[in-house]
Scaffold this active site. Structure first.
Site, PDB file in Angstrom:
ATOM      1  N   ASN A   1      37.548  25.955  -1.905  1.00  0.00           N
ATOM      2  CA  ASN A   1      38.071  24.691  -1.362  1.00  0.00           C
ATOM      3  C   ASN A   1      38.148  23.570  -2.386  1.00  0.00           C
ATOM      4  OD1 ASN A   1      35.249  24.637  -1.496  1.00  0.00           O
ATOM      5  ND2 ASN A   1      35.107  23.052   0.073  1.00  0.00           N
TER       6      ASN A   1
ATOM      7  N   ASN B   1      -4.420  -6.088  20.219  1.00  0.00           N
ATOM      8  CA  ASN B   1      -3.007  -6.463  20.219  1.00  0.00           C
ATOM      9  C   ASN B   1      -2.198  -5.470  19.383  1.00  0.00           C
ATOM     10  OD1 ASN B   1      -0.576  -7.874  20.277  1.00  0.00           O
ATOM     11  ND2 ASN B   1      -1.163  -9.173  18.528  1.00  0.00           N
TER      12      ASN B   1
ATOM     13  N   GLU C   1      -7.111 -13.693  16.410  1.00  0.00           N
ATOM     14  CA  GLU C   1      -7.044 -12.834  15.236  1.00  0.00           C
ATOM     15  C   GLU C   1      -8.473 -12.538  14.775  1.00  0.00           C
ATOM     16  OE1 GLU C   1      -4.259 -11.298  13.842  1.00  0.00           O
ATOM     17  OE2 GLU C   1      -3.734 -11.961  15.844  1.00  0.00           O
TER      18      GLU C   1
ATOM     19  N   ARG D   1      26.199  23.041   7.440  1.00  0.00           N
ATOM     20  CA  ARG D   1      26.222  21.700   6.838  1.00  0.00           C
ATOM     21  C   ARG D   1      27.093  20.753   7.667  1.00  0.00           C
ATOM     22  NH1 ARG D   1      28.203  22.572   1.145  1.00  0.00           N
ATOM     23  NH2 ARG D   1      28.079  20.298   1.139  1.00  0.00           N
TER      24      ARG D   1
ATOM     25  N   ARG E   1       0.797  -1.231   0.000  1.00  0.00           N
ATOM     26  CA  ARG E   1       0.000   0.000   0.000  1.00  0.00           C
ATOM     27  C   ARG E   1       0.832   1.285   0.000  1.00  0.00           C
ATOM     28  NH1 ARG E   1      -3.966   0.140   4.597  1.00  0.00           N
ATOM     29  NH2 ARG E   1      -2.907  -1.612   5.563  1.00  0.00           N
TER      30      ARG E   1
END
Ligand code: UD1
Ligand code: MG
Length: 452
Positions: free
Chosen positions: A372, A173, A158, A319, A19
């Site tokens: 850099n 449950n 169940e 960062r 899903r």
């Protein structure tokens, strides 16, 4: 109460998650910057976890790689065919060989179980052989029902297998269970797939325990903790819930959030007491902001550390590897990456400081850039204490500037600057008297001619 016995975790993460409408395995979808599987593992952070086992199946390679990255203390076992939750737990048996103590079963798609809840389950094990986490469901739907009498859990049924009477029970449950590991695998070896789904149900464990004269009990939690994530809308909702919880916790712990609803937290954001956060700040993973620091509006922080008394922003970007000492000032439109900024140093306007070390009390003028990157490699810039870098200086790394040195505005610094020196690295100014007026007159004449 701290738990005495080291525990094992078994996290079920083999399911497909159809899903989600995604190529990414469900448990790897992120909540606040970490896969939901990691949230499930972190819910046990207050237990003394001796071993953790993740049961993988669908998308196993990706799930295993994520476990390696985020939770290297955990091992993975595969469940090649998904034959049910009981079968899934059985796959962890070999990985827990030799382990003695309680095992906690968690679901990789259930990210909100709170550490005190697992603590309560651990404590309940002193008076029970199996402990199941239950909740009173507003809408019990298809959850398994907990059939409890006089404080003892007789069995879990169940939904598919339940009678009308059992379906009327609202105590459901959550799926989370705790039981001595040795006993758990013994009980699991007795279960069959003789049920409506043809699956090996983990939920048969309490009934197997009572058949042996052992005791199963229920620990209750709030329904919100048991929320599972099965679809994109549920994922969005889970992120929203996480943010609400994180904001409330930060406020509770003494942080000032000027506009709480506009602050975005990562799963591991740490804000000290009296830290002050202005509106619209985003914390990506790995951020620590110490006591009394202030993060001004519209700043974005990731993988960085901000010390006491520092002020960051507005509109700053920190960062990974940005390490700000006490009383540092980072102002608007400044980006800091992999750089240590020592006490009291200031980078207040429009700068990029990357792969650099700035000494205490140094001031970086507006528009300064550490160059850099040469297109292949990154290089470092080292600036000493109390140096003054003039506005719009280009520092072409690798390069160093000594203590109390100065660079002239607009300089392109390609060689080291000694301590206390002034470096001027720009074309010399040359004034031509009257030439501006002459030039303009000539240009206007050209325009006038063209216009005819
Ligand atoms: C399960 C419980 C149910 C409970 C509900 C709570 C069982 C039999 N039922 O039902 O009582 O109310 O959870 O959400 O346990 N998984 C595997 N391998 C498998 C099967 C499942 O790893 O073979 C994993 C899934 O990826 C998922 C979890 O186990 O993370 C639960 O499985 P799911 O199929 O969602 O169980 P439910 O039918 O919801
Ligand atoms: Mg489910």
């Amino acid at each position: 109460m701290p738990i005495q016995n080291p525990a094992a975790l078994i996290v079920l993460a083999a399911g497909k998650g159809t899903r989600m409408q995604s190529d990414l395995p469900k448990v790897l979808h992120e909540i606040a910057g970490a896969p939901m599987l990691v949230h499930a593992l972190l819910s046990a952070r207050e237990l003394d976890v001796a071993r953790a086992v993740v049961v993988t199946g669908h998308g196993a390679d990706a799930v295993e790689a994520a476990v390696e990255t985020h939770a290297p203390y955990a091992s993975c076992v595969r469940q090649d065919e998904q034959l049910g939750t009981g079968h899934a737990v059985q796959q962890a048996k070999d990985a827990l060989d030799g382990f003695e103590g309680p095992a906690f079963i968690l679901y990789g798609d259930t990210p909100f179980i709170q550490p005190p809840t697992l603590d309560a389950m651990a404590n309940a094990l002193s008076d029970a052989d199996v402990v199941v986490l239950g909740f009173d469901a507003a809408d019990p739907g298809r959850y398994g029902r907990l059939i409890e009498a006089q404080g003892v859990l007789g069995k879990i049924v169940e939904f598919k297998d339940a009678t009308e009477e059992e379906r009327a029970v609202t105590l459901c449950n959550s799926g989370v269970m705790a039981c001595d590991a040795g006993l758990l695998f013994e009980l699991l070896s007795e279960i069959t797939n003789d049920n409506a789904s043809g699956e090996y149900y983990l939920t048969d464990v309490p009934e197997r325990a009572s058949a042996r004269g052992l005791t199963a009990r229920v620990v209750r939690c709030d329904e919100a903790e048991t929320m599972g994530v099965n679809s994109r809308p549920e994922l969005a909702k889970a992120n929203q819930i996480f943010q609400q919880l994180a904001r409330a916790e930060a406020i509770e712990n003494g942080t000032t959030l000027e506009a709480p609803d506009t602050i975005h937290f990562a799963y591991d954001t740490y804000l000290g007491r009296d830290a002050h956060i202005e509106p619209n700040v985003v914390f990506a993973p790995g951020v620590t902001v110490e006591t009394g620091a202030r993060i001004r509006a519209f700043s974005h922080l990731e993988g960085c550390h901000v010390s006491r008394g520092a002020i960051v922003g507005p509109y700053a970007r920190l960062r990974p590897g940005a390490e700000l000492s006490e009383d540092v000032r980072i102002g608007n439109f400044v980006e800091i990456k992999n750089a240590e900024i020592a006490e009291g140093a200031k980078v207040n306007h429009l700068s990029y400081i990357g792969d650099a070390t700035l000494g205490a009390g140094t001031n970086i003028g507006a528009g300064t850039i550490t160059c850099n990157y040469d297109g292949v490699l990154k290089h470092r810039t080292t600036i000493g204490e109390r140096a003054f870098i003039g506005s719009n200086t280009m520092l072409v790394a690798p390069v160093s500037v000594g203590d109390e040195a100065l660079t002239a505005s607009g300089s392109v610094i390609t060689r080291d600057v000694p301590k206390g020196a002034l470096a001027v690295a720009r074309a010399e100014q040359n004034n031509k008297p009257g030439l501006a007026r002459k030039l303009m007159a000539r240009l206007r004449a050209i325009k006038a001619k063209k216009g005819k």
